[in-house]
Design a protein around this motif. Structure first.
Motif, short mmCIF file in Angstrom:
data_model
loop_
_atom_site.label_atom_id
_atom_site.label_comp_id
_atom_site.label_asym_id
_atom_site.label_seq_id
_atom_site.Cartn_x
_atom_site.Cartn_y
_atom_site.Cartn_z
N LYS A 1 39.21 -11.30 17.19
CA LYS A 1 40.34 -10.69 17.23
C LYS A 1 40.04 -9.26 16.47
CE LYS A 1 43.20 -14.92 16.85
NZ LYS A 1 44.13 -15.55 15.92
N ASP B 1 41.25 -18.84 21.29
CA ASP B 1 41.01 -20.07 20.67
C ASP B 1 39.60 -20.58 21.23
OD1 ASP B 1 40.74 -22.51 19.51
OD2 ASP B 1 42.28 -23.51 20.44
N SER C 1 36.80 -22.39 16.69
CA SER C 1 36.15 -21.99 15.50
C SER C 1 37.03 -20.86 14.84
CB SER C 1 34.79 -21.40 15.55
OG SER C 1 34.30 -20.87 14.33
N ALA C 2 37.85 -21.01 13.65
CA ALA C 2 38.58 -19.79 13.09
C ALA C 2 38.00 -18.74 12.79
CB ALA C 2 39.35 -20.66 11.84
N ASP C 3 36.59 -18.92 12.15
CA ASP C 3 35.81 -17.75 11.77
C ASP C 3 35.47 -16.87 13.05
OD1 ASP C 3 35.88 -18.37 9.21
OD2 ASP C 3 34.08 -19.45 8.93
N ASP D 1 36.95 -16.98 15.95
CA ASP D 1 38.13 -16.30 16.54
C ASP D 1 38.66 -15.08 16.02
OD1 ASP D 1 38.32 -18.34 18.48
OD2 ASP D 1 39.95 -19.52 17.42
N GLY D 2 38.55 -15.29 14.47
CA GLY D 2 39.04 -13.99 13.52
C GLY D 2 37.89 -12.75 14.11
#
Length: 203
Positions: A96, A85, A88-90, A92-93
């Motif tokens: 991953k 985490d 920022s979702a982008d 983090d994606g």
């Protein structure tokens, strides 16, 4: 992991490396990391001009503390990489994905201690095997013992904070992008920060 030897803050004598306060022998035992009061964080330099901070939300760990002989203390951590985490979702994606942690193929990061040292006073160092992306390399963490206490629920706790630095490329994390102004998008050097609370196991 040798988190003993907390000295009286008013004591002006020089601490002797390896010295242990016998009054703290009661802390000897096995402990479980409390995830709700523990932070495993990291800092990376971004675009050569700012720091991006992140951490992991899903992890487990255990400690064995030896008050008589800190060198016999141990630590173990397992971190779910999908729980990264950075706010920022982008981002983090991307972390991953196959460019970085490949969490589908390598879901867990692990640390297993191999050596513990009392450096004097409240300072300690623990060294062990850090495994990321299936690659295992040595990591040394400098620690400061923050003390021990019994919480309102009767749990016996110990706390400590630590720091370390790694070069992510040594674990195969080599993705990067060049900047038009020179340099790269993501630093190779990553700072690791730990703020740990652990509960003594019953019995």
């Amino acid at each position: 992991m040798g988190l003993f030897g907390s000295k009286d803050k008013t004591d002006t004598t020089t601490a002797t490396p390896g010295a242990v306060n016998p009054d703290l022998a009661a802390l000897t035992g096995d402990y479980t990391i409390d995830p709700s009061h523990t932070t495993l964080g990291f800092v990376a330099r971004h675009a050569m001009v700012t720091n991006v901070k992140g951490g992991f939300q899903d992890f487990s760990g255990s400690l064995h503390l030896d008050g008589a002989d800190p060198s016999q203390s141990t630590a173990s951590f397992d971190v779910k990489m999908d729980s990264i985490d950075t706010g920022s979702a982008d981002r983090d994606g991307h972390l991953k994905s196959a460019d970085f942690f490949k969490t589908d193929e390598f879901p867990t990061m692990t640390f297993r201690s191999t050596k513990a040292e009392a450096l004097g006073g409240d300072d300690y160092r623990i060294t062990g095997d850090l495994t990321i992306l299936g690659t295992t390399r040595q990591l040394s963490i400098d620690l400061e013992f923050n003390g021990a206490a019994k919480d309102p629920f009767g749990n016996e706790r110990v706390g400590f904070e630590g720091k370390a630095e790694i070069l992510r490329s040594e674990w195969g994390l080599t993705w990067n992008a060049a900047l038009e102004t020179g340099g790269v998008l993501v630093s190779d050097k990553i700072k690791l920060n730990f703020d740990i609370s652990a509960i003594k196991n019953a019995g």
